[in-house]
Scaffold this active site. Structure first.
Site, short mmCIF file in Angstrom:
data_model
loop_
_atom_site.label_atom_id
_atom_site.label_comp_id
_atom_site.label_asym_id
_atom_site.label_seq_id
_atom_site.Cartn_x
_atom_site.Cartn_y
_atom_site.Cartn_z
N SER A 75 39.58 43.95 22.19
CA SER A 75 40.05 44.88 23.47
C SER A 75 39.18 46.03 23.42
O SER A 75 37.91 45.97 23.64
CB SER A 75 41.50 45.07 23.03
OG SER A 75 42.22 45.79 24.37
N ASP A 192 43.75 39.08 26.25
CA ASP A 192 43.81 40.03 25.23
C ASP A 192 43.53 39.48 23.93
O ASP A 192 44.27 38.84 23.17
CB ASP A 192 44.72 40.94 25.17
CG ASP A 192 44.78 42.16 24.34
OD1 ASP A 192 43.56 42.54 23.92
OD2 ASP A 192 45.92 42.66 24.18
#
Length: 309
Positions: A75, A192
């Site tokens: 991320s 993610d």
């Protein structure tokens, strides 16, 4: 352990002194030919990523990215890792308070995307202009993690793969619920990389890393999962991604605990974790003064730590 201390940060792990000594030795000898494999892991966390970013600026100024054999990012950690290996981290870190500290990027009252990852990618492609060529030419490899929504398992893309770096970063940053748009790469869909919350420690060990420096963006001690009401709402939202992804999402606390055990108990692996004592930012903080203060604090700590060694 080193006598260097700071009330706002802590260092822990399995032989952190050994990891820091390796940094010093590689800098002194100007070679990685020492029989060790040195990994750097950069935790994500939305706008908390600026905390790791400040540390990376200090590492860049004192040592350079080439001192590591491999860098792992999830991320925001993937974004920071990319700027670190492109040699742009002092410039790239400003993205948090100059470009992303705005409701154009984060608006929790908005119908998804509450985090506009398309806006983020547009910034790093056209305005802040990540030097992808420099990143790919760096001898140090970048591993970007995302989560396969079909299997619920982690997926890794290397800077050496024939895959768009921007697409890999976008997949790693595509928060479930908050962004709500899985990213397709070669026929599979991803969200993610922080969903699994295993800090990429097992991946680094499996890759042969003997020494691992890990940059946390929040304290070691973390609150457990939210209330049952919140979990129910999340379960409803996550249903669209399938049972395996949802199970992975709700297993994040256990994955984190396993990662901590791995950091501290794996024999023959030296680890050093740098973490803030207190959580001063959230994933959605857009207050520019707080972001700059957090960046300055983490930079000063890492700078002092490196000078001490």
């Amino acid at each position: 352990m080193s006598s260097f201390s700071d009330p706002n940060f802590t260092i822990f792990g399995r032989n952190p002194d050994g990891v820091l000594e390796l940094l010093k030795e590689r800098k002194r000898r100007e070679t990685k030919d020492d029989g060790r494999k040195f990994g750097l892991i950069i935790e994500g966390g939305g706008m908390r990523g600026i905390i790791a970013g400040g540390m990376l600026v200090a590492l860049h100024e004192s040592l350079g990215a080439e001192i590591f054999d491999i860098v792992y990012g999830t991320s925001a950690g993937a974004l920071s890792g990319a700027f670190f290996l492109s040699g742009q981290i002092p410039y790239g870190i400003a993205i948090y308070y100059e470009d992303l500290a705005t409701e154009k990027f984060i608006n929790l009252a908005r119908i998804p995307p509450k985090f506009d990852i398309d806006y983020l990618i547009n910034i790093i492609e056209y305005k802040r202009k990540l030097d992808i060529s420099a990143l790919k030419c760096n001898a140090t490899e970048l591993i970007i993690a995302s989560t396969d929504i079909t299997t619920g398992e982690q997926h890794y893309i290397s800077s050496r793969d024939n895959v768009s770096i921007l697409t890999a970063i976008k997949a790693s940053c595509a928060l479930p619920i908050f962004y709500d748009k899985p990213i397709e790469i070669k026929g599979n869909r991803y969200l993610d990389g922080g969903t699994i919350n295993d800090l990429l420690v097992r991946k680094a060990i499996d890759d042969g890393c003997t020494d691992i420096l890990i940059l946390f963006t929040r304290p070691r001690e973390r609150p457990r999962r939210a209330s049952r009401v919140s979990s129910f709402i999340e379960a409803v939202e996550l249903r669209k991604y399938g049972e395996r992804f949802a199970a992975t999402f709700f297993n994040r606390d256990q994955a984190y605990e396993k990662a901590l055990n791995c950091i501290e108990e794996t024999e023959n692996i030296r680890t050093a974790v740098v973490a803030p004592h207190f959580q001063t930012l959230t994933i959605s903080t857009i207050n520019k003064k707080r972001l700059k203060r957090a960046c300055a604090g983490s930079y000063q700590f890492m700078r002092g730590l490196l000078e001490n060694y």
